[in-house]
Enzyme design. Structure first.
Site, PDB file in Angstrom:
ATOM      1  N   GLU A  35       0.841  -1.197   0.000  1.00 13.54           N
ATOM      2  CA  GLU A  35       0.000   0.000   0.000  1.00 13.54           C
ATOM      3  C   GLU A  35       0.879   1.251   0.000  1.00 13.54           C
ATOM      4  O   GLU A  35       1.815   1.365   0.794  1.00 13.54           O
ATOM      5  CB  GLU A  35      -0.919   0.014   1.226  1.00 13.54           C
ATOM      6  CG  GLU A  35      -1.721   1.280   1.427  1.00 13.54           C
ATOM      7  CD  GLU A  35      -2.557   1.658   0.218  1.00 13.54           C
ATOM      8  OE1 GLU A  35      -2.426   2.809  -0.262  1.00 13.54           O
ATOM      9  OE2 GLU A  35      -3.340   0.812  -0.251  1.00 13.54           O
ATOM     10  N   GLY A  40      -6.846   0.538   3.778  1.00 18.68           N
ATOM     11  CA  GLY A  40      -8.273   0.773   3.601  1.00 18.68           C
ATOM     12  C   GLY A  40      -8.603   1.452   2.292  1.00 18.68           C
ATOM     13  O   GLY A  40      -9.760   1.468   1.861  1.00 18.68           O
ATOM     14  N   GLY A  41      -7.584   2.046   1.653  1.00 19.50           N
ATOM     15  CA  GLY A  41      -7.782   2.639   0.337  1.00 19.50           C
ATOM     16  C   GLY A  41      -8.696   3.852   0.327  1.00 19.50           C
ATOM     17  O   GLY A  41      -8.991   4.462   1.354  1.00 19.50           O
ATOM     18  N   ILE A  42      -9.157   4.201  -0.865  1.00 19.65           N
ATOM     19  CA  ILE A  42      -9.989   5.393  -1.051  1.00 19.65           C
ATOM     20  C   ILE A  42     -11.316   5.265  -0.320  1.00 19.65           C
ATOM     21  O   ILE A  42     -11.754   6.187   0.372  1.00 19.65           O
ATOM     22  CB  ILE A  42     -10.242   5.640  -2.556  1.00 19.65           C
ATOM     23  CG1 ILE A  42      -8.933   6.068  -3.239  1.00 19.65           C
ATOM     24  CG2 ILE A  42     -11.325   6.710  -2.752  1.00 19.65           C
ATOM     25  CD1 ILE A  42      -8.366   7.366  -2.730  1.00 19.65           C
ATOM     26  N   LYS A  52     -20.253   9.220   4.163  1.00 18.42           N
ATOM     27  CA  LYS A  52     -21.469   8.889   4.912  1.00 18.42           C
ATOM     28  C   LYS A  52     -21.494   9.591   6.258  1.00 18.42           C
ATOM     29  O   LYS A  52     -22.560   9.929   6.776  1.00 18.42           O
ATOM     30  CB  LYS A  52     -21.592   7.371   5.100  1.00 18.42           C
ATOM     31  CG  LYS A  52     -21.611   6.584   3.803  1.00 18.42           C
ATOM     32  CD  LYS A  52     -22.561   7.165   2.774  1.00 18.42           C
ATOM     33  CE  LYS A  52     -22.289   6.658   1.384  1.00 18.42           C
ATOM     34  NZ  LYS A  52     -21.178   7.305   0.693  1.00 18.42           N
ATOM     35  N   ILE A 185     -21.736  10.082  -6.766  1.00 20.37           N
ATOM     36  CA  ILE A 185     -20.836  10.993  -6.057  1.00 20.37           C
ATOM     37  C   ILE A 185     -21.318  12.429  -6.166  1.00 20.37           C
ATOM     38  O   ILE A 185     -21.398  13.154  -5.163  1.00 20.37           O
ATOM     39  CB  ILE A 185     -19.403  10.857  -6.598  1.00 20.37           C
ATOM     40  CG1 ILE A 185     -18.834   9.485  -6.220  1.00 20.37           C
ATOM     41  CG2 ILE A 185     -18.506  11.961  -6.042  1.00 20.37           C
ATOM     42  CD1 ILE A 185     -17.472   9.185  -6.842  1.00 20.37           C
ATOM     43  N   GLU A 204     -25.986  18.105 -15.635  1.00 21.63           N
ATOM     44  CA  GLU A 204     -25.866  16.728 -16.132  1.00 21.63           C
ATOM     45  C   GLU A 204     -26.011  16.728 -17.653  1.00 21.63           C
ATOM     46  O   GLU A 204     -26.977  17.283 -18.183  1.00 21.63           O
ATOM     47  CB  GLU A 204     -26.944  15.840 -15.505  1.00 21.63           C
ATOM     48  CG  GLU A 204     -27.101  14.459 -16.102  1.00 21.63           C
ATOM     49  CD  GLU A 204     -25.819  13.645 -16.084  1.00 21.63           C
ATOM     50  OE1 GLU A 204     -25.408  13.171 -17.169  1.00 21.63           O
ATOM     51  OE2 GLU A 204     -25.230  13.500 -14.992  1.00 21.63           O
ATOM     52  N   ASP A 311     -11.905  -1.484  -8.691  1.00 28.07           N
ATOM     53  CA  ASP A 311     -12.135  -0.346  -9.584  1.00 28.07           C
ATOM     54  C   ASP A 311     -11.126  -0.224 -10.712  1.00 28.07           C
ATOM     55  O   ASP A 311     -11.322   0.596 -11.613  1.00 28.07           O
ATOM     56  CB  ASP A 311     -12.149   0.959  -8.778  1.00 28.07           C
ATOM     57  CG  ASP A 311     -13.429   1.148  -7.991  1.00 28.07           C
ATOM     58  OD1 ASP A 311     -14.295   0.256  -8.036  1.00 28.07           O
ATOM     59  OD2 ASP A 311     -13.576   2.192  -7.320  1.00 28.07           O
ATOM     60  N   HIS A 450     -44.694  -5.870  10.884  1.00 29.24           N
ATOM     61  CA  HIS A 450     -45.464  -4.619  10.927  1.00 29.24           C
ATOM     62  C   HIS A 450     -45.267  -3.956  12.298  1.00 29.24           C
ATOM     63  O   HIS A 450     -45.270  -4.638  13.314  1.00 29.24           O
ATOM     64  CB  HIS A 450     -46.951  -4.908  10.721  1.00 29.24           C
ATOM     65  CG  HIS A 450     -47.831  -3.704  10.904  1.00 29.24           C
ATOM     66  ND1 HIS A 450     -47.975  -2.752   9.918  1.00 29.24           N
ATOM     67  CD2 HIS A 450     -48.586  -3.289  11.958  1.00 29.24           C
ATOM     68  CE1 HIS A 450     -48.801  -1.807  10.362  1.00 29.24           C
ATOM     69  NE2 HIS A 450     -49.176  -2.107  11.597  1.00 29.24           N
TER      70      HIS A 450
END
Length: 471
Positions: A35, A40-42, A52, A185, A204, A311, A450
């Site tokens: 690494e 843990g990366g991106i 989050k 994103i 967009e 990815d 319920h």
């Protein structure tokens, strides 16, 4: 060549890499991980988790702003403390980063910190401040992930033009924000800053926001975001950005071809990703397509002993897809090394859920209604609104719907699409159903508790067959 130092070396420690390493270790393989930045990366450090945390702060503020509708009185005005919000988000990321370090030690995985470069399918060098180290293995898994794609005419500078990484640790709150791109994103950051009382515009280029989602979800989200005060421009494009000391002038062509220049305090570019596959020795050992490593359903590349996941391979580019690929890849390697106890299964891309944590949330799995028709299915479609659910009304979250798509001949669940409160937690029920090859019959016969939001999942299935009870 000398005897391999390891059975498996994993290049990259994101949600694909570290999960692959742990599964390899569980299967008795001598494993190392390389690494260059943070365990843990991106996703863990700069993506899924810290975003989050930011969105949770925005959600709490949203509810505080709506306190009166719940019969509560709040003394004084509610203000966002940007430094504290960012500090909390970074604290969450740090805690989980340390957790990955603990998992490496627990599973006896050797960690090599530094820049890894392949010197062959099963060998690499690691450069760090301590020098250069040569490593070999029986198998190597490339899990180097991806990064945000820059606009060619306006690369991110971290001051006025941001990628998600800059938007996560702002030094100042934007006053007027332009978000270019309405995928997960872009929409998540648009939602966060809008809840922080920022004037937000989303541009967009396609004809609807969150264009990979079902058209009904896109339409509902656009209406909701506009109601919240956002400006949404679809079939539009940013043709130029002129960055000044305190603002950015954006030249935007709208859906009718009209070109205007507007001023923003900051811009977030969210126009896709670029795989981290340059300059790591892949040129002769793997087939590439637009920078992505081409693999078989188990993660194999064209070179024996070289694998790839996550990815840096074809999409969907999601953390949970990378983790699942990591397990599959590890088990396939163990099988090649003689383990007869493991039975890896190829990835079913049709059963990978997608979640977007804007307000309202979006979740989906499988085919959209349009894709199901394009694939030649005669279909039955069910739709149930949040307003018909007692728990949603009690929560004060009566906006949204759940849509299900079935094959009319076989009853196969082809897809499910949701927008509304907590749907990112609900979608896994349908995902399990798809993996189990569930039909409408089993879903109809399942008893849903319920009062819960999950009852809407049942009602949507019933509606597809003309049997909805509560709407």
């Amino acid at each position: 060549m000398a005897n391999p130092q390891y059975d498996v070396i994993v290049l990259g420690s994101g949600p694909g890499g570290y999960v692959a390493a742990i599964r390899c270790a569980q299967l008795g393989l001598k494993t190392a991980i390389v690494e260059r930045e943070n365990l843990g990366g991106i996703c863990l450090n700069w993506g899924c988790i810290p975003t989050k945390a930011l969105l949770r702060s925005a959600e709490i503020k949203h509810y505080m702003d709506q306190a009166a509708s719940y019969g509560l009185k709040v003394a004084g005005t509610i203000e966002a403390d940007l430094d504290s919000i960012v500090k909390r988000s970074r604290g969450v990321a740090k805690q989980l980063n340390q957790g990955v370090g603990h998992l490496m030690k627990k599973n006896k995985i050797t960690v090599h910190m530094g820049d890894g470069t392949l010197t062959g399918p099963t060998s690499l060098t690691v450069k760090s401040e301590k020098g250069e180290e040569a490593l070999t293995a029986k198998h190597v898994i490339v899990a180097t992930g991806a990064r945000a794609r820059d606009l060619p005419f306006a690369p991110a500078d971290g001051k006025r033009v941001w990628t998600y990484r800059h938007a996560m640790v702002p030094t100042e709150m934007p006053s007027k924000l332009l978000v270019i791109g309405s995928g997960a994103i872009g929409i998540e950051f648009a939602s966060f800053y809008n809840d922080m009382d920022v004037d937000v515009t989303v541009v967009e280029m396609l004809d609807r926001v969150v264009p990979v989602e079902d058209a009904d979800v896109s339409a509902f989200l656009e209406k909701s975001l506009k109601k919240q005060g956002m400006t949404i421009m679809t079939e539009a494009g940013v043709e130029g950005l002129k960055v000044g000391a305190n603002s950015v002038a954006a030249t935007i062509k709208d859906s009718k071809g009209k070109v205007e220049t507007s001023e923003f305090s900051h811009v977030i570019t969210a126009i896709g990703i670029q795989p981290n596959t340059e300059n790591i020795g892949l040129e002769t050992v793997a087939d590439m397509d637009r920078g992505f490593i081409q693999i078989d359903p188990y993660g194999r590349t064209k070179s024996k002993g070289l694998w790839a996941i996550g990815d840096c391979t074809p999409g969907p580019w999601l953390a949970h897809k990378a983790s699942h690929e990591g397990v599959t890849c590890a088990e396939a390697i163990a099988q090649e090394l003689g383990n007869t106890e493991v039975h890896p299964h190829p990835l079913n891309r049709g059963a990978i859920p997608g979640c977007t944590y804007c307000h309202p949330q979006i979740a989906s799995v499988g085919m959209t209604e349009a894709k199901a028709k394009e694939a030649g299915h005669a279909i039955k479609v069910g739709n149930f609104p949040f307003i018909g659910n007692g728990k949603a009304i009690a929560l004060g979250e009566a906006e949204g719907f759940i849509k299900t798509v079935f094959d009319a001949a076989t009853g196969e669940l082809l897809g499910a699409h949701m927008i509304g409160a907590e749907v990112t937690e609900l979608i896994q029920g349908y995902t399990v159903g798809k993996v189990l090859e569930t039909t409408e019959a089993e879903l109809m016969q399942t008893v849903f508790p319920h009062p819960t939001l999950s009852e809407m999942m049942h009602e949507s299935v019933l509606d597809a067959y003309g049997r909805a009870i509560h709407f």
